[in-house]
Design a protein around this motif. Structure first.
Motif, PDB file in Angstrom:
ATOM      1  N   ASP A 183      51.537 -10.808  -0.041  1.00  8.30           N
ATOM      2  CA  ASP A 183      52.775 -10.340   0.596  1.00  8.30           C
ATOM      3  C   ASP A 183      53.625 -11.485   1.131  1.00  8.30           C
ATOM      4  OD1 ASP A 183      51.725  -7.927  -0.021  1.00  8.30           O
ATOM      5  OD2 ASP A 183      51.063  -7.442   2.014  1.00  8.30           O
ATOM      6  N   GLN A 184      52.983 -12.566   1.526  1.00  7.78           N
ATOM      7  CA  GLN A 184      53.721 -13.712   2.059  1.00  7.78           C
ATOM      8  C   GLN A 184      54.610 -14.335   0.969  1.00  7.78           C
ATOM      9  OE1 GLN A 184      54.359 -14.974   4.811  1.00  7.78           O
ATOM     10  NE2 GLN A 184      54.716 -17.184   4.609  1.00  7.78           N
ATOM     11  N   SER A 185      54.073 -14.518  -0.215  1.00  4.04           N
ATOM     12  CA  SER A 185      54.855 -15.083  -1.321  1.00  4.04           C
ATOM     13  C   SER A 185      56.008 -14.155  -1.693  1.00  4.04           C
ATOM     14  CB  SER A 185      53.977 -15.294  -2.551  1.00  4.04           C
ATOM     15  OG  SER A 185      52.898 -16.124  -2.231  1.00  4.04           O
ATOM     16  N   LEU A 186      55.704 -12.889  -1.674  1.00  6.15           N
ATOM     17  CA  LEU A 186      56.712 -11.877  -1.980  1.00  6.15           C
ATOM     18  C   LEU A 186      57.881 -11.992  -0.991  1.00  6.15           C
ATOM     19  CD1 LEU A 186      56.645  -9.518  -4.074  1.00  6.15           C
ATOM     20  CD2 LEU A 186      55.825  -8.060  -2.245  1.00  6.15           C
ATOM     21  N   ARG A 187      57.518 -12.173   0.268  1.00  6.26           N
ATOM     22  CA  ARG A 187      58.529 -12.276   1.333  1.00  6.26           C
ATOM     23  C   ARG A 187      59.357 -13.547   1.147  1.00  6.26           C
ATOM     24  NH1 ARG A 187      55.339 -10.288   5.160  1.00  6.26           N
ATOM     25  NH2 ARG A 187      54.463 -12.309   5.652  1.00  6.26           N
ATOM     26  N   LEU A 188      58.703 -14.645   0.815  1.00  8.37           N
ATOM     27  CA  LEU A 188      59.424 -15.912   0.651  1.00  8.37           C
ATOM     28  C   LEU A 188      60.404 -15.821  -0.516  1.00  8.37           C
ATOM     29  CD1 LEU A 188      56.524 -18.456   1.270  1.00  8.37           C
ATOM     30  CD2 LEU A 188      58.537 -18.085   2.715  1.00  8.37           C
ATOM     31  N   MET A 189      59.948 -15.224  -1.613  1.00  8.72           N
ATOM     32  CA  MET A 189      60.828 -15.070  -2.776  1.00  8.72           C
ATOM     33  C   MET A 189      62.020 -14.194  -2.409  1.00  8.72           C
ATOM     34  SD  MET A 189      60.862 -16.183  -5.914  1.00  8.72           S
ATOM     35  CE  MET A 189      62.400 -16.132  -6.798  1.00  8.72           C
ATOM     36  N   GLN A 190      61.722 -13.129  -1.663  1.00 12.71           N
ATOM     37  CA  GLN A 190      62.793 -12.225  -1.244  1.00 12.71           C
ATOM     38  C   GLN A 190      63.857 -12.959  -0.427  1.00 12.71           C
ATOM     39  OE1 GLN A 190      63.244  -8.181  -1.362  1.00 12.71           O
ATOM     40  NE2 GLN A 190      64.821  -9.675  -1.710  1.00 12.71           N
ATOM     41  N   GLU A 191      63.405 -13.830   0.478  1.00 10.64           N
ATOM     42  CA  GLU A 191      64.342 -14.582   1.322  1.00 10.64           C
ATOM     43  C   GLU A 191      65.282 -15.428   0.478  1.00 10.64           C
ATOM     44  OE1 GLU A 191      62.450 -16.961   4.380  1.00 10.64           O
ATOM     45  OE2 GLU A 191      61.447 -15.157   5.144  1.00 10.64           O
ATOM     46  N   VAL A 192      64.713 -16.144  -0.491  1.00 13.40           N
ATOM     47  CA  VAL A 192      65.534 -17.004  -1.343  1.00 13.40           C
ATOM     48  C   VAL A 192      66.537 -16.173  -2.145  1.00 13.40           C
ATOM     49  CG1 VAL A 192      65.534 -18.744  -3.173  1.00 13.40           C
ATOM     50  CG2 VAL A 192      63.635 -18.642  -1.569  1.00 13.40           C
ATOM     51  N   VAL A 193      66.044 -15.068  -2.671  1.00 15.43           N
ATOM     52  CA  VAL A 193      66.918 -14.212  -3.494  1.00 15.43           C
ATOM     53  C   VAL A 193      68.065 -13.650  -2.651  1.00 15.43           C
ATOM     54  CG1 VAL A 193      67.010 -11.995  -4.733  1.00 15.43           C
ATOM     55  CG2 VAL A 193      65.257 -13.665  -5.291  1.00 15.43           C
ATOM     56  N   TYR A 194      67.734 -13.109  -1.492  1.00 13.69           N
ATOM     57  CA  TYR A 194      68.796 -12.549  -0.634  1.00 13.69           C
ATOM     58  C   TYR A 194      69.813 -13.611  -0.228  1.00 13.69           C
ATOM     59  CZ  TYR A 194      66.781  -7.858   0.034  1.00 13.69           C
ATOM     60  OH  TYR A 194      66.335  -6.570  -0.130  1.00 13.69           O
ATOM     61  N   LYS A 195      69.330 -14.814   0.041  1.00 12.52           N
ATOM     62  CA  LYS A 195      70.220 -15.899   0.454  1.00 12.52           C
ATOM     63  C   LYS A 195      71.218 -16.241  -0.656  1.00 12.52           C
ATOM     64  CE  LYS A 195      67.877 -18.741   3.025  1.00 12.52           C
ATOM     65  NZ  LYS A 195      66.924 -19.856   3.205  1.00 12.52           N
ATOM     66  N   ASN A 196      70.849 -15.941  -1.876  1.00 13.73           N
ATOM     67  CA  ASN A 196      71.689 -16.330  -3.014  1.00 13.73           C
ATOM     68  C   ASN A 196      72.305 -15.140  -3.742  1.00 13.73           C
ATOM     69  OD1 ASN A 196      71.356 -19.416  -3.423  1.00 13.73           O
ATOM     70  ND2 ASN A 196      69.319 -18.671  -2.912  1.00 13.73           N
ATOM     71  N   LEU A 197      72.272 -13.993  -3.087  1.00 17.51           N
ATOM     72  CA  LEU A 197      72.786 -12.778  -3.723  1.00 17.51           C
ATOM     73  C   LEU A 197      74.056 -12.306  -3.013  1.00 17.51           C
ATOM     74  CD1 LEU A 197      72.193 -10.465  -5.819  1.00 17.51           C
ATOM     75  CD2 LEU A 197      71.029  -9.281  -3.950  1.00 17.51           C
ATOM     76  N   PRO A 198      75.223 -12.546  -3.613  1.00 17.42           N
ATOM     77  CA  PRO A 198      76.460 -12.151  -2.932  1.00 17.42           C
ATOM     78  C   PRO A 198      76.787 -10.664  -3.140  1.00 17.42           C
ATOM     79  CG  PRO A 198      76.968 -13.291  -4.981  1.00 17.42           C
ATOM     80  CD  PRO A 198      75.467 -13.195  -4.898  1.00 17.42           C
ATOM     81  N   GLY A 199      77.628 -10.128  -2.301  1.00 16.25           N
ATOM     82  CA  GLY A 199      78.213  -8.810  -2.520  1.00 16.25           C
ATOM     83  C   GLY A 199      77.535  -7.661  -1.801  1.00 16.25           C
ATOM     84  N   GLU A 200      78.245  -6.556  -1.734  1.00 11.58           N
ATOM     85  CA  GLU A 200      77.739  -5.337  -1.104  1.00 11.58           C
ATOM     86  C   GLU A 200      77.735  -4.204  -2.098  1.00 11.58           C
ATOM     87  OE1 GLU A 200      79.007  -3.490   2.584  1.00 11.58           O
ATOM     88  OE2 GLU A 200      79.159  -5.517   3.433  1.00 11.58           O
ATOM     89  N   ASN A 201      76.737  -3.337  -1.995  1.00 13.31           N
ATOM     90  CA  ASN A 201      76.643  -2.218  -2.940  1.00 13.31           C
ATOM     91  C   ASN A 201      77.737  -1.183  -2.668  1.00 13.31           C
ATOM     92  OD1 ASN A 201      75.484  -0.664  -5.018  1.00 13.31           O
ATOM     93  ND2 ASN A 201      74.487   0.649  -3.506  1.00 13.31           N
ATOM     94  N   LYS A 202      78.216  -0.582  -3.739  1.00 14.35           N
ATOM     95  CA  LYS A 202      79.117   0.555  -3.599  1.00 14.35           C
ATOM     96  C   LYS A 202      78.387   1.743  -4.209  1.00 14.35           C
ATOM     97  CE  LYS A 202      83.873   1.659  -3.794  1.00 14.35           C
ATOM     98  NZ  LYS A 202      85.083   1.801  -4.439  1.00 14.35           N
ATOM     99  N   GLU A 203      77.846   2.586  -3.326  1.00 15.09           N
ATOM    100  CA  GLU A 203      76.985   3.694  -3.768  1.00 15.09           C
ATOM    101  C   GLU A 203      77.638   4.612  -4.781  1.00 15.09           C
ATOM    102  OE1 GLU A 203      75.371   5.990  -0.615  1.00 15.09           O
ATOM    103  OE2 GLU A 203      74.039   4.394   0.076  1.00 15.09           O
ATOM    104  N   THR A 204      78.932   4.873  -4.583  1.00 14.22           N
ATOM    105  CA  THR A 204      79.610   5.815  -5.475  1.00 14.22           C
ATOM    106  C   THR A 204      79.731   5.266  -6.896  1.00 14.22           C
ATOM    107  OG1 THR A 204      81.696   4.912  -4.711  1.00 14.22           O
ATOM    108  CG2 THR A 204      80.956   6.966  -3.675  1.00 14.22           C
ATOM    109  N   VAL A 205      79.681   3.956  -7.015  1.00 16.04           N
ATOM    110  CA  VAL A 205      79.802   3.330  -8.343  1.00 16.04           C
ATOM    111  C   VAL A 205      78.427   3.022  -8.937  1.00 16.04           C
ATOM    112  CG1 VAL A 205      80.723   1.380  -9.643  1.00 16.04           C
ATOM    113  CG2 VAL A 205      82.008   2.298  -7.695  1.00 16.04           C
ATOM    114  N   PHE A 206      77.595   2.342  -8.167  1.00 17.68           N
ATOM    115  CA  PHE A 206      76.320   1.852  -8.716  1.00 17.68           C
ATOM    116  C   PHE A 206      75.129   2.765  -8.415  1.00 17.68           C
ATOM    117  CE2 PHE A 206      78.872  -2.016  -7.820  1.00 17.68           C
ATOM    118  CZ  PHE A 206      79.101  -2.368  -9.141  1.00 17.68           C
TER     119      PHE A 206
END
Lengths: 120, 244
Positions: free
Chosen positions: B87-110
């Motif tokens: 779970d620790q590795s999973l969390r670290l990967m998640q942090e990097v991905v979120y840090k580099n993932l721009p934008g906000e979801n639009k529920e009605t579209v996606f």
């Protein structure tokens, strides 16, 4: 038109070092899917793309393209530049988006490749 | 020790992926996986791991091995699955991905991005643009997965959209992938195209709906039902193997 002249007219910034810009460019191809470029671009085409991965240099080398213009001020990765220099493929950067850049090239007389064959 | 065969479908989305069905809840996924006689499932939502622990918890007493991962969309719009042993590795990967993932979801579209607990209760929503791509190149994405001891698999390479060959023309040499995934539509006639990469081929469902779970699977010959064995099977170590 010589690539060098296109570079000057469209204010492109050349990123590769020691790669000649003397190719006489006649046609271009715009695509961001490298498999599409492999399938449909023709030798000598000037390629317009937003992809910056090193595979663009390999694909351009394989197809004998005359150069690559990256749009929207996108910068090539280091590995891409090294590979492009090996393949003698010039890489240039434009501040323009793909649509605008393609239009400007067309105005300079650089046309696409497929229209005549499709009878359009 | 003897080798045993285990049936695996490692490409399953949950209700967290905007494109997946809202019924893809942790308890339902586990239930369906058992129904389809799967021994191993992998949870990999687009650019997020937020439902992984819930599915793991739901799978705990069933004997099902649940691998936690995510399907990362690289800057080139290539989909890469990364699976992690802890779970620790999973969390670290998640942090990097979120840090580099721009934008906000639009529920009605996606679509909705639902976070659920192990009983299938919705406990939140994710507001990030999970369907988007991270500002990390392909090499970087694979290197990050490997640096955390993970397994890196190129998703649906026989599909044009978001598959590594469609996007990149060919697989860059030395990328460091552990396997290549094909989908149910894969036919043996394509094998020559993929064989040259000298990587194991795996076949999974890329399930977005409950009924798709297990519709494509791969048989892993392992010494035991655990994460490290999956890695060894992909490397064909001491007789372990994968078969599609």
């Amino acid at each position: 038109m010589k690539l060098k002249e296109i570079v000057e007219k469209l204010a492109l910034e050349v990123r590769t070092k020691n790669v000649a810009l003397d190719y006489d460019v006649k046609r271009g191809y715009a695509s961001d899917l490298l498999s599409d470029v492999l399938a449909n671009a023709n030798e000598g085409d000037l390629w317009i793309t937003l992809q910056v991965h090193q595979n663009i240099a390999a694909v351009a080398g394989m197809k004998g393209l005359s150069g690559i213009i990256l749009i929207n001020s996108r910068e090539p990765e280091e590995a891409t530049l090294r590979k492009a220099e090996d393949e003698k493929i010039p890489i240039m950067v434009s501040k323009l988006a793909a649509f605008e850049l393609t239009g400007r090239l067309y105005n300079l007389g650089i046309t696409g490749t497929g229209n005549a064959a499709k009878g359009i | 020790m003897l080798l045993k065969e285990f049936k695996a479908d490692l490409h399953i989305h949950t209700c967290l992926s905007p494109c997946a069905d809202a019924q893809m809840l942790p308890d339902r996924i586990v239930q369906q996986a058992r129904l389809k006689s799967l021994d191993i499932i992998g949870i990999c939502d687009h650019n997020s791991t937020e439902n992984v622990l819930a599915v793991k918890a739901a799978g705990k007493k069933t004997g099902l091995l649940v691998l936690g991962g995510m399907e990362i969309s690289s800057q080139e719009e290539v989909h890469i699955m990364g699976f992690f042993s802890d779970d620790q590795s999973l969390r670290l990967m998640q942090e990097v991905v979120y840090k580099n993932l721009p934008g906000e979801n639009k529920e009605t579209v996606f679509g909705e991005q639902l976070v659920a607990d192990e009983h299938g209760k919705i406990i939140g929503t994710n507001s990030r643009l999970l369907i988007g791509s991270v500002n990390l190149g392909l090499e970087r994405v694979v290197a990050l997965i490997k640096s955390l001891g993970g397994i890196a698999i190129a998703s649906h390479i026989n599909r044009q959209a978001f598959g590594i060959i469609g996007q990149m023309g060919f697989i860059p040499p030395g990328l460091g992938l552990d396997a290549l995934e094909v989908t149910a539509e894969y036919s043996l006639s394509e094998i020559a195209e993929y064989e040259k990469y000298n990587l194991p081929l795996v076949k999974f469902s890329d399930a977005h709906f409950l009924q798709d779970i297990g519709s494509a699977s791969t048989v892993f010959s392992l010494k035991a039902l655990e994460f490290s064995e999956i890695n060894l099977a992909l490397g064909s170590v001491e007789g372990r193997k994968v078969k599609i």
